[in-house]
Design a protein around this motif. Structure first.
Motif, mmCIF file in Angstrom:
data_model
loop_
_atom_site.group_PDB
_atom_site.id
_atom_site.type_symbol
_atom_site.label_atom_id
_atom_site.label_comp_id
_atom_site.label_asym_id
_atom_site.label_seq_id
_atom_site.Cartn_x
_atom_site.Cartn_y
_atom_site.Cartn_z
ATOM 1 N N CYS A 105 0.894 -1.154 -0.024
ATOM 2 C CA CYS A 105 0.080 -0.039 0.055
ATOM 3 C C CYS A 105 0.933 1.218 0.047
ATOM 4 C CB CYS A 105 -0.811 -0.076 1.211
ATOM 5 S SG CYS A 105 -0.016 0.167 2.686
ATOM 6 N N ASN A 106 0.239 2.399 -0.275
ATOM 7 C CA ASN A 106 1.128 3.757 -0.131
ATOM 8 C C ASN A 106 1.783 3.875 1.112
ATOM 9 O OD1 ASN A 106 0.120 4.239 -2.672
ATOM 10 N ND2 ASN A 106 -1.678 5.536 -1.785
ATOM 11 N N GLY A 107 1.386 3.501 2.205
ATOM 12 C CA GLY A 107 1.993 3.544 3.485
ATOM 13 C C GLY A 107 3.716 2.605 3.407
ATOM 14 N N VAL A 108 3.078 1.558 2.901
ATOM 15 C CA VAL A 108 4.561 0.737 3.034
ATOM 16 C C VAL A 108 5.418 1.140 1.896
ATOM 17 C CG1 VAL A 108 5.132 -1.603 1.953
ATOM 18 C CG2 VAL A 108 3.259 -1.502 3.529
ATOM 19 N N GLN A 109 4.813 1.579 0.669
ATOM 20 C CA GLN A 109 5.732 2.211 -0.285
ATOM 21 C C GLN A 109 6.613 3.293 0.319
ATOM 22 O OE1 GLN A 109 4.191 2.763 -3.950
ATOM 23 N NE2 GLN A 109 3.006 0.571 -4.058
ATOM 24 N N ARG A 110 5.862 4.273 1.048
ATOM 25 C CA ARG A 110 6.510 5.448 1.714
ATOM 26 C C ARG A 110 7.558 5.067 2.832
ATOM 27 N NH1 ARG A 110 1.565 7.551 2.220
ATOM 28 N NH2 ARG A 110 1.698 7.090 4.390
ATOM 29 N N THR A 111 7.449 3.979 3.700
ATOM 30 C CA THR A 111 8.213 3.639 4.679
ATOM 31 C C THR A 111 9.219 2.702 4.405
ATOM 32 O OG1 THR A 111 6.393 2.419 5.745
ATOM 33 C CG2 THR A 111 6.492 4.738 6.458
ATOM 34 N N ALA A 112 8.960 1.596 3.761
ATOM 35 C CA ALA A 112 9.900 0.336 3.810
ATOM 36 C C ALA A 112 11.013 0.774 2.757
ATOM 37 C CB ALA A 112 9.059 -0.710 2.963
ATOM 38 N N LEU A 113 12.250 0.349 3.365
ATOM 39 C CA LEU A 113 13.596 0.711 2.600
ATOM 40 C C LEU A 113 13.520 -0.378 1.294
ATOM 41 C CD1 LEU A 113 15.867 1.160 5.631
ATOM 42 C CD2 LEU A 113 14.833 2.709 4.161
ATOM 43 N N GLN A 114 13.244 -1.505 1.465
ATOM 44 C CA GLN A 114 13.033 -2.581 0.621
ATOM 45 C C GLN A 114 11.794 -3.138 0.215
ATOM 46 O OE1 GLN A 114 16.190 -3.293 -1.318
ATOM 47 N NE2 GLN A 114 16.933 -1.702 -0.358
ATOM 48 N N LEU A 115 11.264 -3.191 -1.011
ATOM 49 C CA LEU A 115 10.099 -4.201 -1.096
ATOM 50 C C LEU A 115 10.633 -5.332 -2.173
ATOM 51 C CD1 LEU A 115 8.032 -1.113 -2.662
ATOM 52 C CD2 LEU A 115 7.830 -2.115 -0.411
ATOM 53 N N LEU A 116 10.236 -6.409 -1.533
ATOM 54 C CA LEU A 116 10.509 -7.827 -2.141
ATOM 55 C C LEU A 116 8.999 -8.235 -2.388
ATOM 56 C CD1 LEU A 116 13.124 -9.240 0.185
ATOM 57 C CD2 LEU A 116 13.342 -7.855 -1.878
ATOM 58 N N PRO A 117 8.593 -8.137 -3.813
ATOM 59 C CA PRO A 117 7.333 -8.666 -4.383
ATOM 60 C C PRO A 117 7.370 -10.149 -4.390
ATOM 61 C CG PRO A 117 8.604 -7.926 -6.278
ATOM 62 C CD PRO A 117 9.598 -7.638 -5.144
ATOM 63 N N VAL A 118 6.245 -10.791 -3.635
ATOM 64 C CA VAL A 118 6.015 -12.268 -3.926
ATOM 65 C C VAL A 118 4.736 -12.409 -4.371
ATOM 66 C CG1 VAL A 118 7.795 -12.914 -2.097
ATOM 67 C CG2 VAL A 118 5.394 -12.651 -1.518
ATOM 68 N N GLY A 119 4.695 -13.426 -5.100
ATOM 69 C CA GLY A 119 3.033 -13.826 -5.783
ATOM 70 C C GLY A 119 2.257 -14.455 -4.653
#
Length: 95
Positions: free
Chosen positions: A8-22
């Motif tokens: 979500c937008n909040g995660v995208q704003r605060t997480a330093l790394q995003l690891l997309p899993v299916g």
């Protein structure tokens, strides 16, 4: 760090790394239920974008961090490792 299917937008704003899993419908998987049954599933859909099966994301992360045991090349190797671990587990019911 965030590991998940939806950021979500909040995660995208605060997480330093995003690891997309299916999500499970798009990945081969093996699950252990509370009765100790180990059903395996085959992917029913193609993963979107850059999403990868969770085991591949964790394998890559473990390898990058130098953690032993994160060198499985395919889901069959992951399942074999799970089976040997489950067989040795005192918590799992014996048939």
């Amino acid at each position: 760090m965030f590991i998940g299917a939806y950021a979500c937008n909040g995660v995208q704003r605060t997480a330093l790394q995003l690891l997309p899993v299916g999500l499970p419908p798009g990945t081969d998987g093996t699950y252990v239920n509370v009765d100790g049954c180990v059903p395996t599933l085959s992917a029913g859909a193609k993963l979107p974008g850059e999403a990868r099966p969770g085991w591949k994301v964790l394998r890559a992360l473990g390898a990058k961090l130098g953690v032993a045991g994160f060198d499985s090349a395919d889901i069959g190797q992951v399942r074999a490792a799970m089976q040997s671990t489950l067989a040795a587990s005192p918590m799992m019911p014996r048939s």
